[in-house]
Enzyme design. Structure first.
Site, short mmCIF file in Angstrom:
data_model
loop_
_atom_site.label_atom_id
_atom_site.label_comp_id
_atom_site.label_asym_id
_atom_site.label_seq_id
_atom_site.Cartn_x
_atom_site.Cartn_y
_atom_site.Cartn_z
N SER A 56 0.85 -1.18 0.00
CA SER A 56 0.00 0.00 0.00
C SER A 56 0.89 1.24 0.00
O SER A 56 2.01 1.21 0.49
CB SER A 56 -0.93 0.00 1.22
N LYS B 127 -3.89 -7.44 3.13
CA LYS B 127 -4.08 -6.34 2.16
C LYS B 127 -5.50 -6.33 1.60
O LYS B 127 -6.06 -5.26 1.34
CB LYS B 127 -3.06 -6.49 1.03
N HIS C 198 -7.60 -4.71 4.18
CA HIS C 198 -7.20 -3.30 4.14
C HIS C 198 -7.96 -2.56 3.04
O HIS C 198 -8.50 -1.47 3.25
CB HIS C 198 -5.68 -3.23 3.91
N ASN C 199 -8.02 -3.16 1.85
CA ASN C 199 -8.70 -2.50 0.74
C ASN C 199 -10.21 -2.48 0.93
O ASN C 199 -10.87 -1.53 0.50
CB ASN C 199 -8.34 -3.19 -0.58
N GLU D 10 -10.82 0.37 3.11
CA GLU D 10 -10.61 1.57 2.30
C GLU D 10 -11.87 1.92 1.51
O GLU D 10 -12.26 3.09 1.43
CB GLU D 10 -9.44 1.32 1.35
#
Length: 301
Positions: free
Chosen positions: A122, A173, A176-177, A180
């Site tokens: 990221s 990840k 995480h996205n 987001e």
């Protein structure tokens, strides 16, 4: 220290440049020679004419870092690398691969004695100057080898972590996205409400800048939004279309598989799907139904 970087597009190229600026030798390859030539000229990259040529320029324990699109391209490249590498060498997948694919690839490479690190990355276009955030999975013996490279790409004491076994990096990840997506949707909806309150004539640039200081919603995402709104609040030149990279979808699927409620992440993903519907057919159907049962007028073009 030296590694091979395969895939020198926007993210991969910036990562290679940051490594070079931290005195780590990088031999790179990309089919787009413009990317390669720019890095050779501006950063001192050692160029390779092919993936095989890049690998041949490495000595000792070889590390091949892939920054390629998820899916078939990454899959085929990993398979092609197997006969080029020796036991103890390491392949790092820094792209946004599905963590289940990474688990399978890690097991496949282990049969050949080749280490595998799945590295969630990221930081976007700002990573070159500010440092990236790296979350990676793999066996400890290989993760330890990666540490000095991770430090160069991030910071000596923060921004990087060996989070668990193979697959855990891309899983982290992925979540995480998904988060987001939710954060972006919340900001977009809130600012849309502010814009819609025309009687107050509110300045979105002023308000987002205000929120950046002391507010509980302050974040890097807000920083970027505030800076963009300083330049243009009308957004007339921007099409109302929001792409999704795939990781948001995988996050929602994971929530279903685990039986964990994730309504915010799911709704944020669905909102992106709605923006991609150029026909808006479902909205037309809704209007038709309202007219059928309630006699509400139907707006035509």
């Amino acid at each position: 220290m030296k590694l091979a970087m395969i895939g020198l597009g926007k993210m991969g190229g910036n990562m290679a440049a940051r490594l070079l600026r931290h005195k780590i030798n990088v031999v790179g390859f990309d089919f787009n020679t413009e990317f390669v030539n720019r890095l050779v000229k501006e950063e001192g990259l050692e160029a390779a004419t092919s993936v095989a040529d890049a690998v041949s320029k490495l000595e000792g324990q070889k590390i091949v870092w892939l920054m390629l699109p998820a899916g078939e391209i990454t899959e085929n490249q990993i398979k092609d690398l197997i006969p080029m590498l020796n036991k103890g060498d390491i392949i790092v997948d820094g792209g946004n691969s599905n963590y289940k694919h990474s688990q399978r690839r890690g097991a496949m490479l282990a049969e050949h004695g080749i280490g595998f690190i799945d590295c969630g990355t990221s930081g976007g276009v700002w990573g070159l100057d500010n440092g990236y955030c790296l979350m990676y999975g793999g066996e400890k013996q290989y993760a330890d080898v990666l540490a000095p490279y991770a430090q160069a790409l991030t910071h000596a004491d923060r921004g990087w972590a060996h989070v668990g076994p193979v697959g855990s990096g891309h899983f982290t990840k992925m979540i995480h996205n998904g988060i987001e997506y939710g954060m972006m949707q919340a900001f977009a909806e809130g600012l849309d409400l502010i814009k819609g309150k025309e009687e107050f004539n509110l300045d979105l640039a002023q308000i987002t800048e205000l929120w950046r200081h002391g507010s509980v919603v302050r974040s890097w995402l807000l920083d970027l939004t505030a800076e963009a709104l300083k330049q243009d609040q009308s957004l007339q030149e921007i099409a109302p279309y929001v792409a999704d990279s795939g990781e948001g979808r995988w996050t929602v699927v994971e929530a279903v598989e685990q039986g964990v409620a994730a309504p915010v992440l799911t709704t944020a993903l669905q909102a992106r799907f709605r923006s991609q519907d150029s026909e808006g057919y479902s909205y037309k159907l809704l209007s038709l139904m309202r007219n059928a049962f309630g006699g509400h007028s139907v707006k035509t073009k």
